[in-house]
Design a protein around this motif. Structure first.
Motif, PDB file in Angstrom:
ATOM      1  N   GLY A  27      30.870  50.647  36.931  1.00 58.95           N
ATOM      2  CA  GLY A  27      30.148  49.386  36.892  1.00 58.95           C
ATOM      3  C   GLY A  27      30.961  48.247  37.468  1.00 58.95           C
ATOM      4  O   GLY A  27      31.800  48.436  38.334  1.00 58.95           O
ATOM      5  N   ILE A  28      30.718  47.044  36.968  1.00 62.37           N
ATOM      6  CA  ILE A  28      31.368  45.834  37.466  1.00 62.37           C
ATOM      7  C   ILE A  28      32.488  45.422  36.519  1.00 62.37           C
ATOM      8  O   ILE A  28      32.313  45.399  35.306  1.00 62.37           O
ATOM      9  N   LEU A  29      33.602  45.071  37.070  1.00 68.10           N
ATOM     10  CA  LEU A  29      34.731  44.582  36.287  1.00 68.10           C
ATOM     11  C   LEU A  29      34.770  43.057  36.352  1.00 68.10           C
ATOM     12  O   LEU A  29      34.853  42.477  37.426  1.00 68.10           O
ATOM     13  N   CYS A  30      34.701  42.425  35.209  1.00 71.64           N
ATOM     14  CA  CYS A  30      34.807  40.966  35.132  1.00 71.64           C
ATOM     15  C   CYS A  30      36.186  40.613  34.591  1.00 71.64           C
ATOM     16  O   CYS A  30      36.596  41.149  33.562  1.00 71.64           O
ATOM     17  N   ILE A  31      36.883  39.727  35.265  1.00 71.52           N
ATOM     18  CA  ILE A  31      38.221  39.327  34.838  1.00 71.52           C
ATOM     19  C   ILE A  31      38.272  37.810  34.655  1.00 71.52           C
ATOM     20  O   ILE A  31      37.827  37.058  35.517  1.00 71.52           O
ATOM     21  N   VAL A  32      38.819  37.376  33.514  1.00 74.40           N
ATOM     22  CA  VAL A  32      38.965  35.956  33.212  1.00 74.40           C
ATOM     23  C   VAL A  32      40.443  35.588  33.220  1.00 74.40           C
ATOM     24  O   VAL A  32      41.146  35.864  32.268  1.00 74.40           O
ATOM     25  N   PRO A  33      40.972  34.995  34.297  1.00 76.93           N
ATOM     26  CA  PRO A  33      42.364  34.550  34.279  1.00 76.93           C
ATOM     27  C   PRO A  33      42.527  33.351  33.359  1.00 76.93           C
ATOM     28  O   PRO A  33      41.723  32.427  33.420  1.00 76.93           O
ATOM     29  N   ALA A  34      43.519  33.375  32.501  1.00 76.37           N
ATOM     30  CA  ALA A  34      43.621  32.341  31.470  1.00 76.37           C
ATOM     31  C   ALA A  34      45.067  31.966  31.200  1.00 76.37           C
ATOM     32  O   ALA A  34      45.816  32.757  30.634  1.00 76.37           O
TER      33      ALA A  34
ATOM     34  N   SER B 286      47.988  31.042  41.282  1.00 74.24           N
ATOM     35  CA  SER B 286      46.559  30.786  41.169  1.00 74.24           C
ATOM     36  C   SER B 286      45.908  31.832  40.288  1.00 74.24           C
ATOM     37  O   SER B 286      46.468  32.909  40.041  1.00 74.24           O
ATOM     38  N   GLY B 287      44.710  31.508  39.818  1.00 74.80           N
ATOM     39  CA  GLY B 287      43.965  32.459  39.009  1.00 74.80           C
ATOM     40  C   GLY B 287      43.618  33.713  39.777  1.00 74.80           C
ATOM     41  O   GLY B 287      43.558  34.813  39.207  1.00 74.80           O
ATOM     42  N   THR B 288      43.383  33.595  41.074  1.00 77.11           N
ATOM     43  CA  THR B 288      43.022  34.756  41.881  1.00 77.11           C
ATOM     44  C   THR B 288      44.169  35.754  41.954  1.00 77.11           C
ATOM     45  O   THR B 288      43.958  36.971  41.912  1.00 77.11           O
ATOM     46  N   GLU B 289      45.389  35.260  42.060  1.00 76.27           N
ATOM     47  CA  GLU B 289      46.539  36.160  42.071  1.00 76.27           C
ATOM     48  C   GLU B 289      46.664  36.889  40.732  1.00 76.27           C
ATOM     49  O   GLU B 289      46.995  38.077  40.670  1.00 76.27           O
ATOM     50  N   ARG B 290      46.388  36.184  39.646  1.00 78.92           N
ATOM     51  CA  ARG B 290      46.431  36.803  38.330  1.00 78.92           C
ATOM     52  C   ARG B 290      45.362  37.883  38.212  1.00 78.92           C
ATOM     53  O   ARG B 290      45.577  38.953  37.624  1.00 78.92           O
ATOM     54  N   VAL B 291      44.193  37.618  38.765  1.00 83.71           N
ATOM     55  CA  VAL B 291      43.114  38.599  38.775  1.00 83.71           C
ATOM     56  C   VAL B 291      43.512  39.827  39.575  1.00 83.71           C
ATOM     57  O   VAL B 291      43.248  40.964  39.185  1.00 83.71           O
ATOM     58  N   PHE B 292      44.151  39.599  40.712  1.00 89.97           N
ATOM     59  CA  PHE B 292      44.603  40.708  41.559  1.00 89.97           C
ATOM     60  C   PHE B 292      45.533  41.636  40.778  1.00 89.97           C
ATOM     61  O   PHE B 292      45.397  42.860  40.813  1.00 89.97           O
ATOM     62  N   GLU B 293      46.489  41.049  40.062  1.00 89.12           N
ATOM     63  CA  GLU B 293      47.431  41.855  39.293  1.00 89.12           C
ATOM     64  C   GLU B 293      46.704  42.647  38.204  1.00 89.12           C
ATOM     65  O   GLU B 293      46.949  43.842  38.015  1.00 89.12           O
ATOM     66  N   ALA B 294      45.802  41.981  37.494  1.00 88.88           N
ATOM     67  CA  ALA B 294      45.074  42.652  36.415  1.00 88.88           C
ATOM     68  C   ALA B 294      44.200  43.778  36.963  1.00 88.88           C
ATOM     69  O   ALA B 294      44.137  44.874  36.395  1.00 88.88           O
ATOM     70  N   TRP B 295      43.513  43.503  38.063  1.00 88.80           N
ATOM     71  CA  TRP B 295      42.648  44.537  38.676  1.00 88.80           C
ATOM     72  C   TRP B 295      43.457  45.757  39.064  1.00 88.80           C
ATOM     73  O   TRP B 295      43.077  46.893  38.798  1.00 88.80           O
ATOM     74  N   ARG B 296      44.604  45.529  39.705  1.00 91.22           N
ATOM     75  CA  ARG B 296      45.405  46.654  40.157  1.00 91.22           C
ATOM     76  C   ARG B 296      45.929  47.470  38.971  1.00 91.22           C
ATOM     77  O   ARG B 296      45.990  48.699  39.036  1.00 91.22           O
TER      78      ARG B 296
END
Length: 296
Positions: A47-54, A120-130
């Motif tokens: 499915g879809i992965l939703c990530i909330v950088p915080a 940035s939040g996007t970089e944090r999302v990248f790390e979490a996704w990987r």
């Protein structure tokens, strides 16, 4: 088709200020998960992965994600709204602060501890996704980023972004916009976007775009579009996104997404109705409290 959604970091605007001298980040560090890992041999998520950088820190309102609004934190209310979408198979908070991780665990969410040096939040999302891909064995085609400081997040907006990204697999990045009037559009704190005939972003700006002809108003009444800070990414594009160089437009406008268009990649846009207020001040907390339905 797999999607991944990012939820933007709520402690700061969706994209932090960059400079050409910003240090390089090592994305290979060890990750920490707050919830039980998937058993080996289980079926990969489809499915879809939703990530909330915080982040905990905030220039205008320190610790705002943990601020209470009618008995629940800003982050928990955002989480509960995001989980109501029809597209998120998995929802994860990505943080660099133990206080946020502990709080997410307490209200029953899942959290990933990430590098504190991300810009940035996007970089944090990248790390979490990987990390999720490496640890769980899940392979998502799309990732969507949702801001964590939107306790009144409209789940239908996330659904609209999912539709935008799944309807054409050639789209590497997508976002949302809504129509506003000129009185709102003139504010430099409101980011505007102009689109081409294929609904691709031509430019994002804090200035009034499209502009009126000098010396008088045009006979054509322009449509002003406010950019909403939620993004969808093709997962295969994430590493490219992180490696893109800082652009002059990005630095001038202080808008990170401009490095994408400057590099020649397209950002497709879906139009939605309404804007969910975010939280940046104590006054914002009071406004949000009045708008939360009874019993929620």
């Amino acid at each position: 088709c797999l999607l991944v959604f990012f939820v933007f970091e709520a402690s700061s605007p969706p994209f932090d200020t960059y400079s050409s001298s910003s240090p390089a980040i090592d994305a290979t560090r060890v990750f920490q998960f707050s919830s039980k890992q998937k058993e080996k041999g289980s079926t990969p998520n489809s499915g879809i992965l939703c990530i909330v950088p915080a982040r905990y820190g905030s220039q205008r309102l320190g610790g705002k994600l943990l601020k209470q609004v009618k008995g629940k934190s800003v982050l928990q209310r955002t989480w509960e709204r995001a989980i109501k979408t029809s597209v998120c198979a998995k929802l994860v908070v990505a943080t660099d602060d133990q206080r946020i991780l502990d709080h997410v665990v307490k209200f029953g969410g899942e959290c990933v501890m990430t590098n504190s040096l991300w810009r940035s939040g996007t970089e944090r999302v990248f790390e979490a996704w990987r990390k999720i891909v490496q640890t769980d064995g899940d392979v998502y085609d799309v990732v969507i980023n949702v801001q964590g400081d939107e306790p009144l997040l409209n789940p239908q907006h996330v659904n609209a972004l999912a539709t935008l990204m799944t309807s054409d697999t050639d789209r590497v990045m997508g976002t949302l916009a809504t129509v506003i009037d000129e009185d709102e559009a003139v504010s430099p704190s409101v980011v505007k976007v102009v689109l081409d005939s294929t609904m691709r972003a031509m430019y994002f700006s804090r200035a009034l775009i499209p502009a009126q002809k000098p010396g008088g108003r045009s006979k054509h009444n322009p449509k002003y579009l406010r950019h909403l800070g939620v993004y969808g990414f093709r997962s295969s594009f994430l590493e490219t996104y992180i490696s893109l160089p800082v652009s002059d437009h990005q630095l001038s406008e202080d808008l990170e997404q401009l490095k994408v268009t400057s590099a020649g990649f397209g950002i497709h846009v879906a139009l939605v109705e309404g804007v969910a207020p975010d939280v940046n001040t104590e006054e914002d907390l009071a406004v949000v409290a009045k708008l939360i339905p009874e019993g929620e």
